[in-house]
Design a protein around this motif. Structure first.
Motif, PDB file in Angstrom:
ATOM      1  N   ASP A 274       0.823  -1.207   0.000  1.00  0.00           N
ATOM      2  CA  ASP A 274       0.000   0.000   0.000  1.00  0.00           C
ATOM      3  C   ASP A 274       0.858   1.258   0.000  1.00  0.00           C
ATOM      4  OD1 ASP A 274      -2.595  -1.414   2.159  1.00  0.00           O
ATOM      5  OD2 ASP A 274      -2.292  -1.523  -0.012  1.00  0.00           O
ATOM      6  N   CYS A 275       2.000   1.195   0.681  1.00  0.00           N
ATOM      7  CA  CYS A 275       2.914   2.334   0.697  1.00  0.00           C
ATOM      8  C   CYS A 275       3.454   2.599  -0.706  1.00  0.00           C
ATOM      9  CB  CYS A 275       4.061   2.064   1.667  1.00  0.00           C
ATOM     10  SG  CYS A 275       5.292   3.386   1.757  1.00  0.00           S
ATOM     11  N   PHE A 276       3.886   1.567  -1.385  1.00  0.00           N
ATOM     12  CA  PHE A 276       4.414   1.715  -2.742  1.00  0.00           C
ATOM     13  C   PHE A 276       3.350   2.283  -3.672  1.00  0.00           C
ATOM     14  CE2 PHE A 276       7.124   0.834  -6.304  1.00  0.00           C
ATOM     15  CZ  PHE A 276       6.262   0.483  -7.334  1.00  0.00           C
ATOM     16  N   ASN A 277       2.141   1.756  -3.582  1.00  0.00           N
ATOM     17  CA  ASN A 277       1.064   2.225  -4.463  1.00  0.00           C
ATOM     18  C   ASN A 277       0.721   3.688  -4.213  1.00  0.00           C
ATOM     19  OD1 ASN A 277       0.888  -0.303  -5.638  1.00  0.00           O
ATOM     20  ND2 ASN A 277      -0.773  -0.988  -4.295  1.00  0.00           N
ATOM     21  N   CYS A 278       0.686   4.077  -2.941  1.00  0.00           N
ATOM     22  CA  CYS A 278       0.337   5.455  -2.599  1.00  0.00           C
ATOM     23  C   CYS A 278       1.383   6.437  -3.122  1.00  0.00           C
ATOM     24  CB  CYS A 278       0.176   5.598  -1.086  1.00  0.00           C
ATOM     25  SG  CYS A 278      -0.412   7.227  -0.549  1.00  0.00           S
ATOM     26  N   LEU A 279       2.673   6.162  -2.877  1.00  0.00           N
ATOM     27  CA  LEU A 279       3.718   7.077  -3.321  1.00  0.00           C
ATOM     28  C   LEU A 279       3.875   7.069  -4.836  1.00  0.00           C
ATOM     29  CD1 LEU A 279       6.436   6.508  -0.568  1.00  0.00           C
ATOM     30  CD2 LEU A 279       5.010   8.528  -0.907  1.00  0.00           C
ATOM     31  N   SER A 280       3.616   5.931  -5.471  1.00  0.00           N
ATOM     32  CA  SER A 280       3.672   5.879  -6.938  1.00  0.00           C
ATOM     33  C   SER A 280       2.601   6.768  -7.546  1.00  0.00           C
ATOM     34  CB  SER A 280       3.499   4.434  -7.429  1.00  0.00           C
ATOM     35  OG  SER A 280       4.563   3.622  -6.982  1.00  0.00           O
ATOM     36  N   LEU A 281       1.442   6.822  -6.902  1.00  0.00           N
ATOM     37  CA  LEU A 281       0.364   7.702  -7.368  1.00  0.00           C
ATOM     38  C   LEU A 281       0.661   9.165  -7.064  1.00  0.00           C
ATOM     39  CD1 LEU A 281      -2.586   7.877  -8.492  1.00  0.00           C
ATOM     40  CD2 LEU A 281      -3.352   7.675  -6.122  1.00  0.00           C
ATOM     41  N   ALA A 282       1.387   9.405  -5.972  1.00  0.00           N
ATOM     42  CA  ALA A 282       1.613  10.778  -5.522  1.00  0.00           C
ATOM     43  C   ALA A 282       2.446  11.589  -6.510  1.00  0.00           C
ATOM     44  CB  ALA A 282       2.292  10.764  -4.147  1.00  0.00           C
ATOM     45  N   PHE A 283       3.462  10.979  -7.114  1.00  0.00           N
ATOM     46  CA  PHE A 283       4.326  11.740  -8.023  1.00  0.00           C
ATOM     47  C   PHE A 283       3.557  12.316  -9.214  1.00  0.00           C
ATOM     48  CE2 PHE A 283       8.718  12.050  -6.891  1.00  0.00           C
ATOM     49  CZ  PHE A 283       8.928  11.085  -5.921  1.00  0.00           C
TER      50      PHE A 283
END
Length: 660
Positions: free
Chosen positions: A90-99
């Protein structure tokens, strides 16, 4: 020593006036002021960070990572932090979306931050984190828009004690600088839940000071609110009456705090770690009582400094025409955006006709190429404009603060040699009307593109009306003021008629009615009343144009009946269940998602109703567009036609000053 504390409290109260309050809902992007060039070195650094930082953060035991890319003067520093209770995926998915989200929301801004429910991302140029005590321009709080209905004082005291207990645990009992909390309240709200988090690299004392200062500035703004988030780059806090984190709470207040004189919740002191039992997870009643007593003493200090501060303000009242308006600061911002007239003359070929992009009621727009190669659109205001230079600078100072992916970005200003030039980002596909109402070009717009344009305009209006630090009514929303970028994403432009509202203001009246006939709401045409609901009317007209491919101004009649008869026909088809017959034939016969198209027609008809109160606000429109889970009310017949006759329509026309 007491005097020192009072002065510190006074400084905190004064700084609180600089905070930005926003409504509930994630994500929340916040953009700086400096920019970088498209496809340049800084963009390459951003791309590299986007490819590496989410993976590094999700692989870290603290769910935290930083990245430094390149060298000064275009060095990028980025930081990603995920909430301590989520998993690596979930952390990876969230930060990948954030950029990509942050780059869309803060296009070509080199200093920006975005907060999600489960992660946050910050990047900046040539710097690390802001100083620990620099909250003046980057501290925000988000409220839930719902208040406690009973025993609010007791609730506020409980929130203050719980938040401080959670902050203590995060700082002193967790190497990850993360903690969650839970407390009992009453029958209306049985539980209150909390969360506090700092960047893992902070020392315990640094983390606790960061959380204490953050709460002292923001928690007071959430008084009586059932939930809220307090956001800063170095630390964040949150509380709510419903559970929002995973796993059991790390801090547990087992007993409700006693009823006592209400302390100021923003300055409730920390509950000492020594008062916690079971490894800091539970707090004794004695410890809580001590916290309340100390809180009351702090509150007395706060009251004294507030009275002192207010007396000082009353002696020298400041003229503040708009919310969060600082004349000196804003004029400095405008001055920093000034561009020499010689530069813009060279960029546009001395405003050569071959570079002319269009002509409007306030002047012509020219394409220009700046010395560095950047393409811009230069709006040359007409010499007959009634607006003075100082008024223009004030307006520009406000408009320059509006930053959203669906608003055209102002990049420069020129007020030299009797020229008034506004420099905007260049949007290559020009305006929507040039494509939508062209018999050949309109075939380029399939339903997917039209639906994306509708959604983008709705989100841009929601930002103007509800989510920005200002509250803006556009007053001239129309297809020619919607520009399309290289990917056909819409950007609202032309704020020449826009008006700023106070936060508690819902409408205004003007004797000088200006706008574009066909898009103007009936209450504005007939009585000069304008509000966010008049923008909603214009949005509804534009959606009907996008769906049908027909312009509201393609009739040659002189009455309101002739001018908007198209929309009556659409309503009649919708009422008869044959609304698909009104869809632009260029989209093909049945090749579009019928349910989605019908929903857009339904929403548009709700927006063009005669009664402003019956029209939805734009946040509701965005929710309606987002799916079919909401049940929509039946719209009444479009405005101007219900109960109006041709004579009334003609009388109205005689009072309208039209702008192209």
């Amino acid at each position: 020593m007491m005097a020192h504390h009072i002065l510190r409290l006074a400084a905190i109260v004064a700084a609180a006036a600089l905070l930005l309050q926003v409504a509930t809902g994630y994500p929340w992007p916040f953009c700086g002021n400096s920019t970088f060039k498209a496809n340049g070195t800084y963009q390459a650094h951003l791309n590299f960070a986007a490819a590496t930082l989410p993976k590094n953060a999700s692989a870290s035991p603290d769910l935290f990572a930083t990245a430094v890319v390149g060298t000064v003067p275009e060095q990028l520093w980025a930081m990603g932090l995920c909430r301590g209770d989520i998993n690596a995926t979930d952390c990876f998915n969230c930060l990948s979306l954030a950029f990509p989200d942050l780059q869309n929301d803060c296009s070509y801004i080199n200093n920006a931050v975005i907060y999600y429910d489960t992660c946050m991302l910050h990047y900046s140029i040539n710097q690390l984190l802001p100083p620990e005590d620099d909250y003046s321009s980057s501290t925000y709080y988000i409220n839930s828009n719902e208040n406690v209905t009973s025993d609010a004082g007791q609730f506020n005291r409980l929130v203050a004690v719980l938040m401080n207990a959670t902050a203590d645990y995060a700082a002193h009992n967790s190497s990850r600088r993360f903690a969650t909390g839970e407390a009992d309240f009453d029958q209306e709200f049985p539980k209150v839940y909390s969360l506090a988090q700092c960047t893992p690299g902070m020392r315990p004392a640094q983390c606790r000071r960061c959380l204490a200062d953050l709460m002292s500035q923001t928690l007071e703004g959430l008084t009586n609110n059932i939930g809220g988030s307090m956001l800063w780059v170095n630390c964040t806090c949150r509380y709510d009456i419903t559970p929002f984190f995973n796993g059991p709470a790390m801090v547990r207040l087992a007993s409700p705090i006693p009823s006592a004189p209400a302390p100021a919740p923003a300055l409730a002191p920390a509950v000492p770690p020594a008062a916690a039992g079971e490894g800091g997870r539970k707090y004794s009643v004695a410890g809580v009582v001590l916290a309340v007593v100390l809180s009351t003493l702090a509150a007395l200090n706060l009251v004294a400094c507030v009275c002192f501060w207010r007396r000082r303000r009353q002696r020298a009242p400041a003229k503040q025409p708009y919310p969060m308006y600082n004349e000196a600061e804003d004029m400095e911002m405008v001055d920093s955006m000034m561009i020499d007239v010689s530069t813009l003359r060279a960029a546009t070929g001395d405003f050569d006709e071959s570079n002319k992009l269009g002509q409007g009621g306030f002047g012509a727009v020219y394409k220009g190429v700046l010395p560095g190669g950047g393409e811009v659109a230069v709006k040359r205001l007409s010499q007959s404009s009634m607006q003075g230079v100082e008024e223009l600078k004030n307006e520009l100072a406000l408009v320059a603060k509006l930053k959203h992916r669906n608003l055209v970005r102002l990049v420069g200003i020129c007020l030299e040699q009797q020229e008034r030039l506004l420099v905007y980002e260049f949007v290559p596909n020009r305006s929507l009307d040039l494509i939508l109402f062209d018999t050949e070009k309109r075939e380029q717009l399939d339903w997917g593109q039209r639906y994306r344009i509708i959604n983008g305009v709705a989100r841009g209006l929601q930002y103007l009306h509800e989510d920005s630090q200002l509250r803006v009514v556009h007053r001239d929303l129309k297809a020619s003021n919607i520009l399309l970028d290289a990917n056909m994403n819409p950007k609202i432009s032309d704020f020449g008629l826009a008006r700023i509202f106070g936060r508690d203001q819902t409408q205004a009246v003007t004797a000088r009615i200006v706008g574009t006939y066909g898009y103007m709401a009936p209450e504005y045409v007939m009585r000069g009343n304008y509000s966010v609901k008049s923008d909603a009317f214009s949005f509804g007209v534009m959606v009907l144009e996008i769906v049908t491919g027909r312009s509201c101004n393609d009739c040659n009649g002189t009455t309101s009946q002739d001018l908007l008869s198209t929309w009556v026909q659409v309503w009649e088809h919708w009422d008869a269940g044959t609304a698909t017959a009104t869809v632009d034939p260029c989209m093909g016969d049945g090749s579009f998602p019928v349910g989605e198209v019908l929903r857009c027609i339904h929403i548009a008809l709700l927006c063009v109703q005669a009664d402003p109160a019956a029209r939805p606000i734009m946040s509701s429109v965005v929710m309606m567009l987002g799916g079919d889970t909401m049940t929509l009310e039946a719209p009444s017949k479009p405005a101007i036609f219900a109960g109006n006759n041709n004579t009334a329509g003609n009388a109205t026309l005689s009072t309208v000053s039209l702008q192209g």
